[in-house]
Design an enzyme around this catalytic site. Structure first.
Site, PDB file in Angstrom:
ATOM      1  N   CYS A 297       0.841  -1.190   0.000  1.00 21.31           N
ATOM      2  CA  CYS A 297       0.000   0.000   0.000  1.00 21.31           C
ATOM      3  C   CYS A 297       0.877   1.241   0.000  1.00 21.31           C
ATOM      4  O   CYS A 297       1.881   1.294   0.721  1.00 21.31           O
ATOM      5  CB  CYS A 297      -0.888  -0.023   1.245  1.00 21.31           C
ATOM      6  SG  CYS A 297      -2.003   1.361   1.377  1.00 21.31           S
TER       7      CYS A 297
ATOM      8  N   HIS B 292      -9.313  -3.700  -1.713  1.00 21.65           N
ATOM      9  CA  HIS B 292      -8.298  -2.958  -0.952  1.00 21.65           C
ATOM     10  C   HIS B 292      -8.622  -1.463  -0.973  1.00 21.65           C
ATOM     11  O   HIS B 292      -8.608  -0.797   0.063  1.00 21.65           O
ATOM     12  CB  HIS B 292      -6.925  -3.241  -1.566  1.00 21.65           C
ATOM     13  CG  HIS B 292      -5.791  -2.484  -0.967  1.00 21.65           C
ATOM     14  ND1 HIS B 292      -4.795  -3.099  -0.236  1.00 21.65           N
ATOM     15  CD2 HIS B 292      -5.461  -1.163  -0.995  1.00 21.65           C
ATOM     16  CE1 HIS B 292      -3.919  -2.179   0.149  1.00 21.65           C
ATOM     17  NE2 HIS B 292      -4.303  -0.995  -0.303  1.00 21.65           N
ATOM     18  N   GLU B 293      -8.920  -0.924  -2.161  1.00 20.65           N
ATOM     19  CA  GLU B 293      -9.186   0.513  -2.278  1.00 20.65           C
ATOM     20  C   GLU B 293     -10.516   0.893  -1.633  1.00 20.65           C
ATOM     21  O   GLU B 293     -10.620   1.956  -1.012  1.00 20.65           O
ATOM     22  CB  GLU B 293      -9.136   0.958  -3.742  1.00 20.65           C
ATOM     23  CG  GLU B 293      -7.796   0.736  -4.435  1.00 20.65           C
ATOM     24  CD  GLU B 293      -6.585   1.334  -3.736  1.00 20.65           C
ATOM     25  OE1 GLU B 293      -6.733   2.311  -2.971  1.00 20.65           O
ATOM     26  OE2 GLU B 293      -5.471   0.816  -3.948  1.00 20.65           O
TER      27      GLU B 293
ATOM     28  N   HIS C  50     -10.057   1.473   1.965  1.00 15.10           N
ATOM     29  CA  HIS C  50      -9.580   2.828   2.277  1.00 15.10           C
ATOM     30  C   HIS C  50     -10.745   3.792   2.420  1.00 15.10           C
ATOM     31  O   HIS C  50     -10.751   4.634   3.325  1.00 15.10           O
ATOM     32  CB  HIS C  50      -8.643   3.349   1.185  1.00 15.10           C
ATOM     33  CG  HIS C  50      -7.244   2.869   1.292  1.00 15.10           C
ATOM     34  ND1 HIS C  50      -6.441   3.133   2.380  1.00 15.10           N
ATOM     35  CD2 HIS C  50      -6.491   2.147   0.436  1.00 15.10           C
ATOM     36  CE1 HIS C  50      -5.251   2.590   2.182  1.00 15.10           C
ATOM     37  NE2 HIS C  50      -5.256   1.979   1.010  1.00 15.10           N
TER      38      HIS C  50
END
Length: 168
Positions: A92, A134-135, A138
């Site tokens: 990341c 994953h994004e 965030h």
């Protein structure tokens, strides 16, 4: 276009939950352009607006080697399409220099708006599925280190804090 500052773990702003984009306008398109420039410069394959301290639900991604496949996800949502999990070694831009294995659903359906505000949907597997999850994490204030044991997470946090102190 501009290179934006990428927040690094354990910065508490990374825990902010992003708000939906109401209207895809020139300001959002400029943010998308700046995020692509920042991601390519870093270099990385994905970047969420939260990582550049803009708390809107915007993600950019390009999994190609030659920057030929830019993807934009505005207000992305995903739904797992299988119970099967894949383990990928994730890194990341907000946790520089650290890579750890994370289990995620192998196949997902993604719904989002494109750069022009048009809705679209796609089925993703493999690296694309991992990256969108994953994004999206965030955008929900979550980092890949949250999937690790507290021991590993604390070790990474301490190492990054030490690096930040040395750079100050």
């Amino acid at each position: 276009m501009a290179i934006l500052n990428i927040l690094e773990f354990p910065d508490p702003r990374l825990r902010t939950i992003a708000k939906p984009v109401d209207v895809v306008d020139d300001g959002i398109r400029q943010l998308v352009d700046d995020m692509f420039e920042t991601m390519y410069e870093a270099p990385g394959i994905g970047l969420a607006a939260t990582q550049v301290n803009v708390h809107k639900r915007v993600v950019v991604m390009d999994l190609s080697e030659d920057r030929s496949e830019p993807r934009v996800f505005i207000n992305p949502e995903f739904e797992p399409l299988t119970d099967q999990m894949d383990q990928y070694q994730e890194g990341c831009l907000s946790v520089p220099g650290f890579y750890e294995n994370v289990d995620r659903p192998q196949k997902v359906r993604i719904k989002a708006l494109d750069r022009d505000g048009k809705p679209y949907e796609l089925i993703a597997e493999g690296l694309l599925a991992v990256c969108i999850q994953h994004e999206c994490d965030h955008l929900n204030g979550k980092l890949f280190v949250d999937y690790l044991s507290s021991l590993k997470r604390d070790r990474i946090k301490k190492k990054l804090e030490k690096i930040h102190r040395q750079q100050a």
